[in-house]
Enzyme design. Structure first.
Site, mmCIF file in Angstrom:
data_model
loop_
_atom_site.group_PDB
_atom_site.id
_atom_site.type_symbol
_atom_site.label_atom_id
_atom_site.label_comp_id
_atom_site.label_asym_id
_atom_site.label_seq_id
_atom_site.Cartn_x
_atom_site.Cartn_y
_atom_site.Cartn_z
ATOM 1 N N GLY A 237 1.188 -1.056 0.284
ATOM 2 C CA GLY A 237 0.042 0.626 -0.045
ATOM 3 C C GLY A 237 1.166 1.021 -0.100
ATOM 4 O O GLY A 237 1.942 1.343 0.427
ATOM 5 N N THR A 241 -0.553 4.612 4.341
ATOM 6 C CA THR A 241 -2.164 4.010 4.859
ATOM 7 C C THR A 241 -2.562 2.866 5.975
ATOM 8 O O THR A 241 -3.350 2.241 6.345
ATOM 9 C CB THR A 241 -2.675 2.930 2.888
ATOM 10 O OG1 THR A 241 -1.606 2.185 3.432
ATOM 11 C CG2 THR A 241 -2.706 3.845 2.111
ATOM 12 N N GLY A 242 -1.474 3.171 6.880
ATOM 13 C CA GLY A 242 -1.527 1.813 7.903
ATOM 14 C C GLY A 242 -1.112 0.216 7.820
ATOM 15 O O GLY A 242 -1.630 -0.454 8.581
ATOM 16 N N LYS A 243 0.001 0.062 7.468
ATOM 17 C CA LYS A 243 0.847 -0.938 7.363
ATOM 18 C C LYS A 243 1.064 -1.539 8.654
ATOM 19 O O LYS A 243 0.668 -2.822 8.786
ATOM 20 C CB LYS A 243 1.757 -1.263 6.048
ATOM 21 C CG LYS A 243 1.036 -1.077 4.547
ATOM 22 C CD LYS A 243 2.131 -0.895 3.403
ATOM 23 C CE LYS A 243 3.047 -0.272 3.481
ATOM 24 N NZ LYS A 243 2.272 1.563 3.387
ATOM 25 N N HIS A 459 -4.445 35.207 -13.382
ATOM 26 C CA HIS A 459 -4.305 34.067 -13.366
ATOM 27 C C HIS A 459 -5.119 33.133 -12.929
ATOM 28 O O HIS A 459 -5.689 32.031 -13.751
ATOM 29 C CB HIS A 459 -2.477 33.540 -12.652
ATOM 30 C CG HIS A 459 -2.015 32.065 -12.608
ATOM 31 N ND1 HIS A 459 -1.165 32.063 -14.271
ATOM 32 C CD2 HIS A 459 -2.468 31.139 -12.633
ATOM 33 C CE1 HIS A 459 -0.548 30.647 -13.868
ATOM 34 N NE2 HIS A 459 -1.427 30.330 -13.422
ATOM 35 N N GLU A 460 -5.745 32.948 -11.793
ATOM 36 C CA GLU A 460 -5.755 32.036 -10.552
ATOM 37 C C GLU A 460 -7.826 32.417 -10.872
ATOM 38 O O GLU A 460 -8.548 31.677 -11.180
ATOM 39 C CB GLU A 460 -6.353 32.542 -9.150
ATOM 40 C CG GLU A 460 -5.016 32.605 -8.932
ATOM 41 C CD GLU A 460 -4.023 30.805 -8.972
ATOM 42 O OE1 GLU A 460 -5.062 30.013 -9.053
ATOM 43 O OE2 GLU A 460 -2.986 30.860 -8.880
ATOM 44 N N HIS A 463 -8.258 30.131 -13.909
ATOM 45 C CA HIS A 463 -8.406 29.069 -14.123
ATOM 46 C C HIS A 463 -9.869 28.458 -13.485
ATOM 47 O O HIS A 463 -10.419 27.950 -13.630
ATOM 48 C CB HIS A 463 -7.325 28.513 -12.424
ATOM 49 C CG HIS A 463 -6.095 28.610 -13.381
ATOM 50 N ND1 HIS A 463 -5.997 27.537 -14.296
ATOM 51 C CD2 HIS A 463 -4.547 29.015 -12.556
ATOM 52 C CE1 HIS A 463 -4.688 27.533 -14.940
ATOM 53 N NE2 HIS A 463 -4.293 28.059 -13.474
ATOM 54 N N ASP A 535 2.245 24.484 -14.403
ATOM 55 C CA ASP A 535 0.522 24.650 -15.607
ATOM 56 C C ASP A 535 1.236 23.940 -16.435
ATOM 57 O O ASP A 535 0.445 22.701 -17.110
ATOM 58 C CB ASP A 535 -0.267 25.662 -15.224
ATOM 59 C CG ASP A 535 -1.065 26.366 -14.429
ATOM 60 O OD1 ASP A 535 -1.122 25.282 -13.495
ATOM 61 O OD2 ASP A 535 -1.194 27.670 -14.952
#
Length: 684
Positions: A237, A241-243, A459-460, A463, A535
Site C-alpha cells: 500500500g 495507509t496503515g500497514k 491568473h487564478e 483557472h 501548469d
C-alpha cells in the site's frame, strides 16, 4: 479480546532474544563505586585528622621552647626520640606547654619535630643535657605500614573499577559474539494496546488478516479440513495507509509472541552478517512457535537480484537468498507466520512473491468516504470536538487522503484551536487544517507587490472561470491569491467523490482548465510570467499519459511506455525504448496537438467571458480568498449572495492593453505559481 490464560501469560513473559535485550543499569557497581570513594575519603580524613591533632614544629622553635623551659618531661609525658630504621631523619615527640584560645593557662600539647642527626645530633644532645632532659630512645620501622597506607586506597579503587565495569566488559564480548544475531524485538503483550478496534478504513485487509489471528488461536479449526495457513502475508500500500498499524493490531489480537524487525536491520557492511541474522530470526521463531514475525520495509532486503547498477550487492543478495531458503524450509504447521510490509512491490524479487513463501498479498489502499469518516472518529477520540463539527462533511471533502494525513488533519486542527484559545475544535478549524495538509499553510507575511497581486488575480481568475463552466471538470473548492506553501496563489478543486479512474472528456477538460491561467494573464496584462510553469508541467504529463498509456489519441490502443509511477534505475536503465524514432515524433506531435487544442478552446472561452474574468479578479483583489459557491454566483448572477468579510480595499486594475504589453515581466527568481492550484496528479 480473549481472556488471558496461564499459557498465554507464559508466552507473553517469554525471555527476550539476545537481539532484543534491553541494557540494565548496574546498581551494584554504582554502590561499590560509592563505597570505594567513601573508604578512600575516610582514609585521607583519618590521616589528616591524626596529623592535625599533633603540632609539627621546626627544630629552631623546639630549641627556643627548650630554652624557655616549656618542654614537658615527666614519667607520664616523657620526651621520646624515635629512630626509624634505614633513615637518617629521626623524630622528637612529646608535649610542650601552650596557651589556647579557650583557656589562659598553658596546657600540655603534643608535638613532634624532625631532626636530621648528621647535622643536628651533637648540638641537640648538648641542649637537652643543659635543660636536664634525657629523652627516651625508641626504635621503630613504619615502612610496611606506610606502604600499605599509601597503596591500599589505589588498590581498593582498582578493585571497585573492575567490579563496576565487569558487566560492561562481558556485554562487550557478548556483543562481539552476537554480531550475527537477529535484531528482532519481541513485543510484549502488556506494551501493545492496539487492536482491530483502533484500525479503521481498511475493512477488507482486516478480514484477510483475521484468518491469521483465528489460526493462531485455534489451529485445529483449519487443520481438520486439511487446509494450511499462508506462510507469509505481504501487505502492499501507499505510505500512510496503515500497514504497520495493522500488523501491530494483529499482535494485539493474537495471544502469541510477536517479533518486529525492519528490512534494513539485516544488511551490514560485512558480508554474511545479514544471512546469519535471518537464520537466527527464524530459529527464535521456531522456539517461540506459534508466533508472528513482522518485517517492515522488506524492499530494503528483498530487492530484485541482479538489477543493481554496476553489479549486485553481495551482502543483500546473500541475505535475500537465506530468506528465501528459510521461508521455503520451515513447515507451515509450525505456526511461524511472516508478515511483511512495503510500498514498492515492483522492486521485490519474483522468487519472494511466489506461493509457498508469500502466499497472500493484502492491498492496504486509500480509504473511501466511509473509511475516512471512521478514521477521523478514531483519531478524534483523543481531542475535544465542538458539537457543531460534522465529521462526515470532512470525510467527503478529503478524497485521496491517507490515514496518516487524516490523523494529521485532526492534530493540526487541535493546534489551531489551541493557538486561538478555544475550548474545543470548531468545524472551521478542521476545514483550514484540511487545506493546510493538502495545499500548505497560508503565508500572509510574504511581501508581494501590487503588480504581482494583480497578475496572480488574473491568473487564478482564468483557472476558476474555466473550472466552473466546463462540464466535466471537478467542482471548484476555493480560489485564493494568498501565498500558500510554495505557491503565490492557488485554485483548489475537490472531486465529488472517490476517484478510481479518469475518462477522456474529464482529462480534456482538465487540460483546458490548466491553460486558463496563462491565457488570462496574457489577455489582461499583455505579458506572461513564470507563474504558468507548474501548469505547463502538469498539462504535458497529462497529455503524454493520454497518448502513451491510456490510448486516448489518434495513435490508437498502443502502449508506448512502461508503468513509470515508480522508478527502478537498475531495471529501467537497461531497458531500451520499444518504439522507433518515427513513432517518437508522432507521440510528440500528438501531445502537442492535445495541448494546442486545449489552449485554443480555453482562449475562446475566456475571450467570450472577459467581463466575468475581470469580475472574479476584482473580487479576488478585494477579498483575497473566495469559495467555489461565491465564484458560481459571480458568473451566474454578477454578484455574491454571501460575500466574505472585506479584508482590504481593492487596488485599481490596469486597463486591458490594446497592443503589446507594456508591463514588466515578473523576475524569474520569484516563486512559481502552483500547477493551477490543482490537486494531486491525475490518477490512472
Amino acid at each position: 479480546m480473549p481472556d488471558e490464560t496461564p499459557d498465554s501469560n507464559n508466552q507473553s513473559r517469554a525471555p527476550k532474544p539476545p537481539g532484543g535485550q534491553e541494557p540494565q543499569f548496574n546498581w551494584r557497581g554504582l554502590l561499590l563505586f560509592a563505597v570505594a570513594f567513601a573508604l578512600i575519603g575516610g582514609a585521607f580524613l583519618f590521616r589528616g585528622s591524626s596529623i592535625a591533632s599533633t603540632d609539627e614544629i621546626t627544630l629552631p622553635k623546639f630549641e627556643s621552647l627548650l630554652k624557655e623551659g616549656k618542654i614537658v618531661s615527666t614519667a607520664e609525658k616523657p620526651l621520646e626520640l624515635v629512630i626509624e630504621e634505614g633513615r637518617n631523619t629521626q623524630t622528637l615527640s612529646g608535649y610542650y606547654r601552650k596557651k589556647t584560645a579557650a583557656s589562659t593557662e598553658e596546657i600540655p600539647t603534643p608535638f613532634k619535630t624532625a631532626v636530621y642527626m648528621p647535622f643536628n645530633g651533637t648540638t641537640l644532645e648538648k641542649e637537652l643535657a643543659a635543660a636536664g632532659i634525657t629523652p627516651n630512645v625508641r626504635s621503630e620501622s613504619n615502612m610496611v605500614a606506610t606502604t600499605i597506607l599509601n597503596i591500599l586506597p589505589i588498590a581498593l579503587f582498582l578493585v571497585v573499577l573492575y567490579f563496576f565495569f565487569r558487566s560492561q566488559i562481558k556485554m562487550a564480548g557478548k556483543g562481539a559474539m552476537n554480531f550475527g544475531k537477529s535484531k528482532a524485538k519481541m513485543l510484549a503483550r502488556e506494551k501493545n494496546k492496539i487492536t482491530f478496534k483502533d484500525v479503521a478504513g481498511v475493512e477488507e485487509a482486516k478480514e484477510e488478516v483475521q484468518e491469521l489471528v483465528d489460526f493462531l488461536k485455534d489451529p485445529k479449526k483449519f487443520q481438520k479440513l486439511g487446509g494450511r495457513i499462508p506462510k507469509g502475508v505481504l501487505m502492499v500500500g501507499s505510505p500512510g495507509t496503515g500497514k504497520t498499524l495493522l500488523a501491530r493490531a494483529i499482535a494485539g489480537e493474537a495471544d502469541v509472541p510477536f517479533f518486529n524487525i525492519s528490512g534494513s536491520d539485516f544488511v551490514e557492511m560485512f558480508v554474511g552478517v545479514g544471512a546469519s541474522r535471518v537464520r537466527d530470526m527464524f530459529e527464535q521463531g521456531r522456539k517461540n512457535a506459534p508466533c508472528l514475525i513482522f518485517i517492515d520495509e522488506i524492499d530494503a532486503v528483498g530487492r530484485h537480484r541482479g538489477h543493481g547498477v554496476g553489479g549486485g550487492h553481495d551482502e543483500r543478495e546473500q541475505t535475500l537468498n537465506q530468506l528465501l531458503v528459510e521461508m521455503d524450509g520451515f513447515d507451515a504447521q509450525d505456526g511461524v507466520i511472516i508478515i511483511a510490509a512495503t510500498n514498492r512491490p515492483d522492486v521485490l524479487d519474483p522468487a519472494l512473491l511466489r506461493p509457498g513463501r508469500f502466499d497472500r498479498q493484502v492491498t492496504v489502499g486509500l480509504p473511501d468516504v466511509k473509511g475516512r469518516e471512521e478514521i477521523l472518529r478514531v483519531h478524534s477520540k483523543k481531542v475535544k470536538l465542538s458539537e457543531s463539527v460534522d465529521l462526515s462533511l470532512i470525510a467527503r471533502g478529503t478524497p485521496g487522503y491517507s490515514g496518516a494525513e487524516l490523523a494529521n488533519v485532526i492534530n493540526e486542527a487541535a493546534l489551531m484551536a489551541a493557538r486561538k484559545g478555544q475550548k474545543a475544535i470548531e468545524h472551521n478549524d478542521l476545514e483550514e487544517a484540511r487545506d493546510k495538509v493538502r495545499w500548505g499553510k497560508e503565508r500572509r507575511s510574504l511581501a508581494m507587490s501590487e503588480k504581482e497581486k494583480i497578475s496572480t488575480a488574473w491568473h487564478e481568475a482564468g483557472h476558476a472561470l474555466l473550472t466552473v463552466i466546463l462540464d466535466h471538470a471537478h467542482p471548484l473548492h476555493k480560489v485564493t491569491i494568498i501565498p500558500r506553501g510554495q505557491a503565490l496563489g492557488s485554485t483548489m478543486y475537490l472531486p465529488e467523490g472517490d476517484k478510481y479512474s479518469t475518462q477522456r472528456k474529464e482529462a480534456l477538460a482538465m487540460l483546458v482548465m490548466t491553460m486558463g491561467g496563462r491565457i488570462a494573464e496574457e489577455m489582461f496584462t499583455g505579458d506572461v510570467s513564470n507563474g504558468a510553469s507548474g501548469d505547463i508541467a502538469q498539462a504535458t504529463k497529462l497529455a503524454r499519459r493520454m497518448v502513451c498509456e491510456w490510448g486516448m489519441s489518434s495513435l490508437g490502443m498502443i502502449r508506448f511506455s512502461e508503468d513509470s509511477e515508480y522508478v527502478f534505475l537498475g531495471r529501467d536503465a537497461a531497458r531500451g525504448r520499444e518504439y522507433s524514432e518515427e513513432t517518437a515524433r508522432q507521440i510528440d506531435s500528438e501531445v502537442k496537438r492535445l495541448i494546442d487544442d486545449a489552449y485554443r478552446q480555453a482562449t475562446e472561452m475566456l475571450e467570450a467571458r472577459r467581463d466575468k474574468v475581470k469580475l472574479i479578479a476584482e473580487a479576488l483583489l478585494e477579498f483575497e480568498t473566495l469559495e467555489g459557491s461565491q465564484i458560481q454566483d459571480l458568473i451566474e448572477l454578477g454578484h455574491m449572495r454571501n460575500p466574505p468579510v472585506i479584508a482590504q480595499n481593492p487596488p485599481p486594475l490596469p486597463p486591458p492593453p490594446t497592443g503589446t504589453g507594456t508591463t514588466e515581466a515578473i523576475k524569474p527568481s520569484e516563486p512559481d505559481y502552483p500547477a493551477g492550484g490543482l490537486a494531486a496528479p491525475v490518477p490512472a
